[in-house]
Scaffold this motif. Structure first.
Motif, short mmCIF file in Angstrom:
data_model
loop_
_atom_site.label_atom_id
_atom_site.label_comp_id
_atom_site.label_asym_id
_atom_site.label_seq_id
_atom_site.Cartn_x
_atom_site.Cartn_y
_atom_site.Cartn_z
N PRO A 298 0.82 -1.21 0.00
CA PRO A 298 0.00 0.00 0.00
C PRO A 298 0.86 1.26 0.00
O PRO A 298 1.93 1.30 0.59
N GLY B 220 -4.25 -0.93 4.66
CA GLY B 220 -3.98 -0.16 3.45
C GLY B 220 -5.07 0.90 3.34
O GLY B 220 -6.23 0.57 3.11
N GLU C 137 -5.95 3.38 1.25
CA GLU C 137 -6.69 3.63 0.01
C GLU C 137 -7.64 2.48 -0.33
O GLU C 137 -8.77 2.71 -0.76
N ALA C 138 -7.20 1.25 -0.15
CA ALA C 138 -8.04 0.10 -0.47
C ALA C 138 -8.92 -0.32 0.70
O ALA C 138 -9.88 -1.06 0.53
N GLN D 65 -8.08 -2.30 3.12
CA GLN D 65 -7.89 -3.72 3.39
C GLN D 65 -6.86 -3.93 4.49
O GLN D 65 -5.84 -3.23 4.55
#
Length: 53
Positions: free
Chosen positions: A11, A33, A35-36, A38
């Motif tokens: 990430p 992460g 942005e995702a 996750q």
């Protein structure tokens, strides 16, 4: 400790947070992460030594 699959990219933005379980007596450190959204990894405690490793 879990690791990322080989095809996954690391990430760009990593979030770190602590989570309490068992009524605040057991803590874990979460890596996400950003942005995702996750989960990347979970450490079994919140010590500086575990974080650095």
């Amino acid at each position: 400790m879990r690791s990322l699959p080989t095809q996954a990219r690391a990430p760009r933005v990593l979030g770190v947070d602590e989570s309490a379980s068992r009524r605040g007596r057991t803590y874990t450190t979460l890596f996400v992460g950003f942005e995702a959204g996750q989960e990347v990894d979970v450490l079994p405690d919140r010590t500086p030594e575990s974080f650095a490793a």
